[in-house]
Write an enzyme that holds these catalytic residues in place. Structure first.
Site, short mmCIF file in Angstrom:
data_model
loop_
_atom_site.label_atom_id
_atom_site.label_comp_id
_atom_site.label_asym_id
_atom_site.label_seq_id
_atom_site.Cartn_x
_atom_site.Cartn_y
_atom_site.Cartn_z
N LYS A 91 34.92 53.59 -13.41
CA LYS A 91 35.01 52.12 -13.32
C LYS A 91 35.09 51.57 -14.74
CE LYS A 91 31.35 49.36 -12.04
NZ LYS A 91 31.08 48.62 -13.28
N GLU A 100 31.62 40.49 -9.75
CA GLU A 100 30.21 40.19 -10.04
C GLU A 100 30.03 38.71 -10.40
OE1 GLU A 100 28.21 42.91 -12.67
OE2 GLU A 100 26.39 41.69 -12.71
N ASP A 105 26.62 51.79 -15.89
CA ASP A 105 26.03 51.78 -17.24
C ASP A 105 24.80 50.87 -17.28
OD1 ASP A 105 27.37 49.38 -17.06
OD2 ASP A 105 28.29 49.51 -19.05
N SER A 106 24.49 50.21 -16.15
CA SER A 106 23.20 49.51 -16.03
C SER A 106 22.05 50.49 -16.24
CB SER A 106 23.07 48.85 -14.65
OG SER A 106 23.35 49.76 -13.62
N ASP A 151 30.79 54.72 -14.58
CA ASP A 151 31.21 53.67 -15.52
C ASP A 151 31.63 54.27 -16.85
OD1 ASP A 151 31.11 51.17 -14.37
OD2 ASP A 151 29.02 50.80 -14.91
N GLU A 190 35.13 47.68 -16.89
CA GLU A 190 35.05 46.22 -16.83
C GLU A 190 36.41 45.71 -17.27
OE1 GLU A 190 31.54 44.66 -18.74
OE2 GLU A 190 30.26 45.98 -17.58
O1 KIV Z 1 26.52 49.08 -14.20
C1 KIV Z 1 26.37 48.78 -13.01
O2 KIV Z 1 25.37 49.15 -12.38
C2 KIV Z 1 27.39 47.98 -12.38
C3 KIV Z 1 27.15 47.47 -11.00
C4 KIV Z 1 25.90 46.82 -10.74
C5 KIV Z 1 28.32 46.85 -10.37
O3 KIV Z 1 28.40 47.76 -12.93
#
Ligand code: KIV
Length: 275
Positions: A118, A187, A49-50, A88, A120
């Site tokens: 994924k 992280e 989600d970055s 994510d 958090e």
């Molecule tokens: O959102 C993301 O890109 C991440 C990673 C950098 C681990 O969670």
């Protein structure tokens, strides 16, 4: 392509089996062209989600939606042939209850064809991870610095500095492991804590800003490629893509303005009788 030449995609059990073995190579991917370049080198492509910050210019990941993740996830899946693709779950789509998480994760996997999600994962997320994995959804945990908690934490800060925080990060790791996560992203913690977690959990740990003491590494691809002026301190840049793009576009713009480029190369050749 014959069945013999077909590349076998890496699966969740392959990743789990890498605990303590050859380090896992993982990168973020958000679109088709980049995913195609990264795929042959990577064990895991994460549609993180970055992307809200890297692709859409948001200040945090809070504004990212499930529809955005699905759109980018589909593009990555079209390009990827061999890496395990993990997507994510964004803020607000899984925290309310295991049932909410299941509905979001099932939609992501069904609509994109990716292999895992994924989340958090604070200590509370153990129940959610268990609920999903028991129902056939592979889950990667994410502990330590959790970017979706930026509002509460006052930004993106390293974790595990005090005894209380150290214990909390260890508890997050154990909760994800015991609930059935197949791998855990760590992280923003120091080497000592990353080593301790990696020793205590049964599944691979994947570090970002968390030292080589993990079972693998992940980075935001654009940081390692030097697309932006700024990157986190722990990132070694392997290219200066921002400068390369800016230089190439600048040279092309100059050619256009001076009408100096060979006109034939910029023109479709249409034979008169084609019309
Ligand atoms: O959102 C993301 O890109 C991440 C990673 C950098 C681990 O969670």
């Amino acid at each position: 392509m014959s069945a013999q030449n077909r590349i076998k995609r890496i699966g969740v059990p392959d990743i789990r089996a890498r605990k303590g073995g050859e380090p896992l190579v993982c990168l973020t991917a958000y679109d088709f062209p980049m995913a195609r370049l990264l795929d042959p080198h990577c064990d895991v492509l994460l549609v993180g989600d970055s992307l809200g910050m890297v692709v859409h210019g948001l200040d945090t990941t809070i504004g990212v939606t499930l529809d955005m993740m699905i759109l980018h996830g589909k593009a990555v899946m079209r390009a990827s042939k061999q890496a395990l693709v993990v997507i994510d779950l964004p803020f607000g789509t899984y925290e309310a209850s295991p049932e909410q998480a299941f509905a979001s994760a099932a939609r992501v996997l069904a609509e994109t064809g990716a292999q895992a999600v994924k989340i958090e994962s604070g200590v509370y997320a153990g129940d959610t991870i268990r609920f999903l994995t028991e129902r056939g959804i592979p889950v990667m945990g994410h502990i330590g610095l959790k970017p979706q908690a930026a509002l509460n934490e006052g930004g993106f800060k390293a974790r595990g500095r005090s005894k209380t925080e150290w214990d909390r990060v260890i508890a997050e790791a154990k909760a994800a492991d015991e609930a059935g996560a197949f791998a855990i992203v760590i992280e923003g913690v120091d080497e000592e804590l990353a080593r301790e977690i990696t020793a205590q959990v049964s599944v691979p740990t994947i570090g970002i800003g968390a030292s080589p003491a993990c079972d693998g590494q992940i980075l935001v691809t654009q940081d390692l490629l030097g697309l932006f002026d700024w990157a986190p301190k722990f990132v070694k840049r392997y290219a200066s893509l921002g400068e390369t793009v800016s230089d190439a576009v600048g040279r092309w713009a100059a050619d256009v303005r001076s009408r100096e480029f060979p006109a034939a190369e910029q023109t479709y050749r249409i034979k008169p009788n084609d019309r």
